[in-house]
Design a protein around this motif. Structure first.
Motif, PDB file in Angstrom:
ATOM      1  N   GLY A  77       1.057  -1.199  -0.418  1.00 37.49           N
ATOM      2  CA  GLY A  77      -0.100   0.004   0.214  1.00 37.49           C
ATOM      3  C   GLY A  77       0.861   1.117   0.033  1.00 37.49           C
ATOM      4  N   LYS A  78       0.340   2.242   1.078  1.00 33.70           N
ATOM      5  CA  LYS A  78       0.644   3.268   0.213  1.00 33.70           C
ATOM      6  C   LYS A  78       1.709   3.876   2.062  1.00 33.70           C
ATOM      7  N   ASN A  79       0.891   2.990   3.090  1.00 27.61           N
ATOM      8  CA  ASN A  79       1.803   3.917   4.412  1.00 27.61           C
ATOM      9  C   ASN A  79       2.153   2.153   5.226  1.00 27.61           C
ATOM     10  N   GLY A  80       3.402   2.471   6.089  1.00 25.37           N
ATOM     11  CA  GLY A  80       3.228   1.652   7.585  1.00 25.37           C
ATOM     12  C   GLY A  80       2.892   2.617   8.493  1.00 25.37           C
ATOM     13  N   CYS A  81       3.332   1.829   9.708  1.00 25.44           N
ATOM     14  CA  CYS A  81       3.628   2.448  10.806  1.00 25.44           C
ATOM     15  C   CYS A  81       4.666   2.701  11.392  1.00 25.44           C
ATOM     16  N   SER A  82       5.824   3.583  12.422  1.00 24.35           N
ATOM     17  CA  SER A  82       7.001   3.510  12.675  1.00 24.35           C
ATOM     18  C   SER A  82       6.724   4.102  14.221  1.00 24.35           C
ATOM     19  N   ILE A 136      -9.457 -16.454  17.236  1.00 21.40           N
ATOM     20  CA  ILE A 136      -9.116 -15.287  15.980  1.00 21.40           C
ATOM     21  C   ILE A 136      -8.151 -15.681  15.485  1.00 21.40           C
ATOM     22  N   GLU A 137      -8.142 -15.433  14.782  1.00 23.48           N
ATOM     23  CA  GLU A 137      -6.511 -15.503  13.677  1.00 23.48           C
ATOM     24  C   GLU A 137      -6.055 -13.554  13.575  1.00 23.48           C
ATOM     25  N   LEU A 138      -4.540 -13.710  14.998  1.00 22.60           N
ATOM     26  CA  LEU A 138      -4.066 -12.601  14.433  1.00 22.60           C
ATOM     27  C   LEU A 138      -2.976 -12.202  12.998  1.00 22.60           C
ATOM     28  N   SER A 139      -2.842 -11.692  12.203  1.00 18.26           N
ATOM     29  CA  SER A 139      -1.952 -11.945  11.694  1.00 18.26           C
ATOM     30  C   SER A 139      -1.312 -10.419  10.850  1.00 18.26           C
ATOM     31  N   GLY A 140       0.589 -10.385  10.449  1.00 17.40           N
ATOM     32  CA  GLY A 140       0.706  -9.074  10.470  1.00 17.40           C
ATOM     33  C   GLY A 140       2.113  -9.036   9.840  1.00 17.40           C
ATOM     34  N   TRP A 141       2.249  -8.139   9.243  1.00 19.07           N
ATOM     35  CA  TRP A 141       3.802  -7.750   8.773  1.00 19.07           C
ATOM     36  C   TRP A 141       4.859  -6.709  10.119  1.00 19.07           C
ATOM     37  N   VAL A 142       5.687  -7.108  10.548  1.00 20.73           N
ATOM     38  CA  VAL A 142       6.427  -6.451  11.599  1.00 20.73           C
ATOM     39  C   VAL A 142       8.072  -6.028  11.165  1.00 20.73           C
ATOM     40  N   LYS A 143       8.751  -5.359  11.536  1.00 22.59           N
ATOM     41  CA  LYS A 143       9.927  -4.339  11.069  1.00 22.59           C
ATOM     42  C   LYS A 143      10.742  -4.406  12.248  1.00 22.59           C
ATOM     43  N   ALA A 144      11.876  -4.268  12.446  1.00 26.27           N
ATOM     44  CA  ALA A 144      13.003  -3.814  13.624  1.00 26.27           C
ATOM     45  C   ALA A 144      13.790  -3.509  13.219  1.00 26.27           C
ATOM     46  N   GLU A 145      14.496  -2.410  13.707  1.00 26.09           N
ATOM     47  CA  GLU A 145      15.746  -1.614  13.287  1.00 26.09           C
ATOM     48  C   GLU A 145      16.290  -1.553  14.868  1.00 26.09           C
ATOM     49  N   ASP A 158       2.401  -3.304   9.119  1.00 27.71           N
ATOM     50  CA  ASP A 158       1.971  -2.567   8.099  1.00 27.71           C
ATOM     51  C   ASP A 158       0.779  -4.012   8.216  1.00 27.71           C
ATOM     52  N   ASP A 159      -0.191  -3.860   7.591  1.00 27.60           N
ATOM     53  CA  ASP A 159      -1.349  -4.699   6.858  1.00 27.60           C
ATOM     54  C   ASP A 159      -1.205  -6.123   8.172  1.00 27.60           C
ATOM     55  N   LEU A 160      -2.138  -5.188   9.920  1.00 32.49           N
ATOM     56  CA  LEU A 160      -2.547  -5.989  10.250  1.00 32.49           C
ATOM     57  C   LEU A 160      -3.806  -6.521  10.309  1.00 32.49           C
ATOM     58  N   LYS A 161      -3.787  -7.885  10.797  1.00 29.11           N
ATOM     59  CA  LYS A 161      -5.701  -8.289  10.554  1.00 29.11           C
ATOM     60  C   LYS A 161      -6.154  -9.161  11.067  1.00 29.11           C
ATOM     61  N   ALA A 162      -7.215  -9.064  12.186  1.00 23.79           N
ATOM     62  CA  ALA A 162      -7.412 -10.189  12.884  1.00 23.79           C
ATOM     63  C   ALA A 162      -8.519 -10.483  12.934  1.00 23.79           C
ATOM     64  N   ILE A 163      -9.228 -11.742  11.977  1.00 22.33           N
ATOM     65  CA  ILE A 163      -9.671 -12.743  11.038  1.00 22.33           C
ATOM     66  C   ILE A 163     -10.959 -13.893  12.656  1.00 22.33           C
ATOM     67  N   ALA A 164     -11.830 -13.070  12.727  1.00 20.41           N
ATOM     68  CA  ALA A 164     -13.174 -14.431  13.665  1.00 20.41           C
ATOM     69  C   ALA A 164     -13.145 -15.592  13.497  1.00 20.41           C
ATOM     70  N   ILE A 165     -12.934 -16.644  13.274  1.00 23.70           N
ATOM     71  CA  ILE A 165     -13.420 -18.019  13.131  1.00 23.70           C
ATOM     72  C   ILE A 165     -14.098 -19.167  14.080  1.00 23.70           C
ATOM     73  N   SER A 166     -15.849 -19.244  13.719  1.00 23.59           N
ATOM     74  CA  SER A 166     -16.100 -19.893  13.675  1.00 23.59           C
ATOM     75  C   SER A 166     -16.229 -21.654  14.344  1.00 23.59           C
ATOM     76  N   GLN A 167     -16.890 -22.056  15.374  1.00 19.07           N
ATOM     77  CA  GLN A 167     -16.294 -23.019  15.351  1.00 19.07           C
ATOM     78  C   GLN A 167     -16.188 -24.075  14.295  1.00 19.07           C
ATOM     79  N   GLU A 168     -17.221 -24.251  13.619  1.00 15.52           N
ATOM     80  CA  GLU A 168     -17.340 -24.890  12.435  1.00 15.52           C
ATOM     81  C   GLU A 168     -16.554 -24.841  11.504  1.00 15.52           C
ATOM     82  N   GLN A 169     -15.592 -23.829  10.805  1.00 19.40           N
ATOM     83  CA  GLN A 169     -13.828 -23.245  10.493  1.00 19.40           C
ATOM     84  C   GLN A 169     -13.550 -23.770  11.479  1.00 19.40           C
ATOM     85  N   MET A 170     -13.639 -23.588  12.859  1.00 19.11           N
ATOM     86  CA  MET A 170     -11.564 -24.093  13.727  1.00 19.11           C
ATOM     87  C   MET A 170     -11.529 -25.498  13.188  1.00 19.11           C
TER      88      MET A 170
END
Length: 336
Positions: A51-56, A81-90, A162-174
């Protein structure tokens, strides 16, 4: 027509809802909209994952807590909950405590915003490139909200998100996820036929015999069974039968050199398969080929139904109380 359209739209909405990102503005495309504590962070338009931005979040001295967060509602019937995202460290420094790191954390809250449980999605030190983190976490009893926390946990350095996500998961999906994981585990633990071309010597085969690097059908080597007496000289390999298959096809190339048959008709060069079930109980056996005298390389293949209750199969190549030399190469197995 309207009713038909409504029926078509509803399933699509349900599918879309199941994959909805609970985190608002998780890619920081609208800067810090929906995030709290934005005064401690900066938008990074040049160093981002997509995309056009990240967070620092930057801190060079002081080693204080610097972070921003966001609280979202957990949909009903969510079991994980499925949590995901991209992280960079300096240059993130190691602090006195294990939690003094760059952090992507979550906290489950009740309806009164009281904390129930914390979990770490990513904890980073030093300098790292953009790295993808993903973790599926069960929702604890009583939790109705989720707090996403991005921070430098009383340490110095720079952390980017960047690109942080939290996806709800039902019992059927689990249940489907668990079934897929179980299938992967079963496949990983399954023993399959290997080294059928004897390119890796006698690896995976049982039996104290040799290979030939001068007489072979494929590759650079072949099995060479030799006996000057009318004894049993052979090798075998045991492997698992996959689930839900009904037939097995065994194939291979055999060559014989002056094989003399013993007293019985089966006392010659042979290529056999034996089937076993629970507790190694025999469920059947079959012969793929008998060879005697002197023959050139010949391809043999046979297909057999798998006997009921079979769990494993055992391939045998042998001089069965016969003398001479039996060569074998490119042994393969397939199922249907």
């Amino acid at each position: 027509m309207k009713n038909i359209l409504l029926l078509l739209i509803l399933p699509l909405c349900q599918i879309s809802f199941s994959q909805t990102n609970l985190i608002k503005n998780g890619g920081f495309e609208t800067e810090f909209e929906s995030w709290r504590g934005q005064e401690v962070a900066t938008i990074s338009p040049y160093d981002k994952k997509s995309g056009k931005n990240g967070c620092s979040i930057n801190q060079f001295v002081g080693a204080e807590w610097k972070g921003l967060d966001q609280i979202v509602n957990i949909p009903k019937n969510t079991v994980a909950i499925e949590l995901s995202g991209w992280v960079k460290a300096e240059a993130i420094e190691k602090g006195a405590n294990v939690w003094n790191t760059g952090k992507f954390d979550i906290e489950f809250l009740n309806s009164g915003d009281k904390g129930i449980k914390n979990e770490s999605i990513a904890s980073v030190l030093g300098t790292t490139p953009w790295t993808f983190y993903k973790k599926t976490i069960p929702v604890p009893a009583g939790a109705s909200k989720l707090r996403i926390m991005l921070a430098l946990g009383q340490t110095n350095g720079t952390i980017l998100f960047d690109d942080l996500k939290a996806i709800a998961i039902s019992q059927e999906q689990m249940d489907k996820i668990q079934a897929a994981e179980n299938a992967k585990t079963a496949a990983a633990n399954q023993v399959i036929l290997s080294n059928g071309g004897f390119e890796d010597g006698m690896n995976s085969w049982r039996g104290n015999v040799t290979t030939s690097s001068t007489i072979f059908k494929e590759g650079k080597t072949a099995l060479a069974l030799n006996s000057t007496t009318m004894d049993w000289t052979g090798i075998d390999q045991i492997a698992d039968v996959p689930e839900n298959v009904t037939s097995i096809t065994l194939s291979g190339w055999l060559k014989s050199d002056n094989i003399k048959q013993g007293k019985e008709i089966w006392n010659n060069g042979l290529f056999n398969v034996e089937f076993t079930g629970n507790n190694d109980q025999k469920t059947g056996d079959q012969n793929i080929a008998f060879v005697t005298a002197t023959t050139d390389w010949t391809f043999y293949t046979k297909t057999f139904p798998i006997p009921s209750g079979t769990k494993k199969y055992r391939i045998m190549l042998a001089l069965g109380f016969a003398s001479g030399t039996l060569y074998a190469d490119d042994i393969t197995v397939s199922f249907k």
